[in-house]
Design a protein around this motif. Structure first.
Motif, short mmCIF file in Angstrom:
data_model
loop_
_atom_site.label_atom_id
_atom_site.label_comp_id
_atom_site.label_asym_id
_atom_site.label_seq_id
_atom_site.Cartn_x
_atom_site.Cartn_y
_atom_site.Cartn_z
N SER A 254 0.81 -1.22 0.00
CA SER A 254 0.00 0.00 0.00
C SER A 254 0.84 1.27 0.00
O SER A 254 0.32 2.36 -0.20
N GLN A 255 2.14 1.14 0.24
CA GLN A 255 3.00 2.31 0.34
C GLN A 255 3.43 2.81 -1.03
O GLN A 255 3.84 2.04 -1.88
N GLY A 256 3.35 4.08 -1.21
CA GLY A 256 3.72 4.68 -2.48
C GLY A 256 5.09 5.31 -2.43
O GLY A 256 5.83 5.20 -1.45
N GLN A 257 5.40 6.01 -3.50
CA GLN A 257 6.67 6.71 -3.63
C GLN A 257 6.54 8.05 -2.90
O GLN A 257 6.15 9.04 -3.45
N HIS B 197 13.87 7.50 -3.26
CA HIS B 197 14.44 6.30 -2.63
C HIS B 197 14.74 5.30 -3.73
O HIS B 197 13.85 4.84 -4.44
N HIS B 198 16.01 4.96 -3.88
CA HIS B 198 16.37 4.04 -4.95
C HIS B 198 16.64 2.65 -4.42
O HIS B 198 16.84 2.43 -3.22
N GLN C 176 13.92 4.08 -8.88
CA GLN C 176 13.19 4.56 -7.72
C GLN C 176 12.15 3.51 -7.30
O GLN C 176 11.43 2.97 -8.14
N VAL C 177 12.12 3.25 -6.00
CA VAL C 177 11.15 2.31 -5.43
C VAL C 177 10.56 2.94 -4.17
O VAL C 177 11.21 3.78 -3.53
N PRO C 178 9.33 2.56 -3.79
CA PRO C 178 8.77 3.08 -2.54
C PRO C 178 9.72 2.79 -1.38
O PRO C 178 10.34 1.73 -1.33
N MET D 283 10.11 -0.58 0.32
CA MET D 283 10.69 -1.72 -0.41
C MET D 283 12.21 -1.66 -0.40
O MET D 283 12.80 -0.60 -0.47
N TRP D 284 12.83 -2.84 -0.32
CA TRP D 284 14.28 -2.92 -0.33
C TRP D 284 14.84 -2.48 -1.66
O TRP D 284 15.86 -1.79 -1.73
N GLY D 285 14.22 -2.93 -2.74
CA GLY D 285 14.75 -2.62 -4.06
C GLY D 285 13.78 -2.92 -5.16
O GLY D 285 12.64 -3.32 -4.92
N CYS D 286 14.24 -2.75 -6.37
CA CYS D 286 13.42 -3.04 -7.54
C CYS D 286 13.23 -4.55 -7.64
O CYS D 286 13.99 -5.34 -7.07
N SER D 287 12.21 -4.95 -8.37
CA SER D 287 11.91 -6.38 -8.45
C SER D 287 13.04 -7.17 -9.11
O SER D 287 13.33 -8.30 -8.70
N THR D 288 13.71 -6.59 -10.10
CA THR D 288 14.82 -7.29 -10.75
C THR D 288 15.90 -7.66 -9.74
O THR D 288 16.34 -8.82 -9.69
#
Length: 83
Positions: A10-13, A17-18, A27-29, A32-37
């Motif tokens: 539910s958390q947005g940007q 935050h990268h 950039q990820v919310p 989140m730890w990181g991008c899905s990749t």
């Protein structure tokens, strides 16, 4: 879905935050730890450790637990060891 998972999804940007993968500028919310990749490049055991030590809201108040910080360091060490 767990309460923790629902919270993270539910958390947005809310601020810049990268991804925590070295060199990734995606950039990820902040929840989140990181991008899905890069998240899925981590071994499942490390992802589980990050998830287990993450506390909803730590990204808001800037107070991750000592356990989370230790796992974050472990993850960075693992990344540096990869070819």
């Amino acid at each position: 879905m767990t309460d923790k998972a629902a919270y993270v999804k539910s958390q947005g940007q809310t601020r810049k935050h990268h991804c925590h993968w070295p060199g990734c500028e995606k950039q990820v919310p902040p929840a989140m730890w990181g991008c899905s990749t890069h998240w899925f490049k981590l071994p499942a055991a490390l992802r589980s450790k990050i998830w287990a030590t993450y506390r909803p809201g730590q990204e808001v108040n800037g107070t991750p637990s000592t356990a989370y910080v230790e796992v974050a360091k472990e993850v960075q060490m693992w990344i540096k060891e990869q070819p």
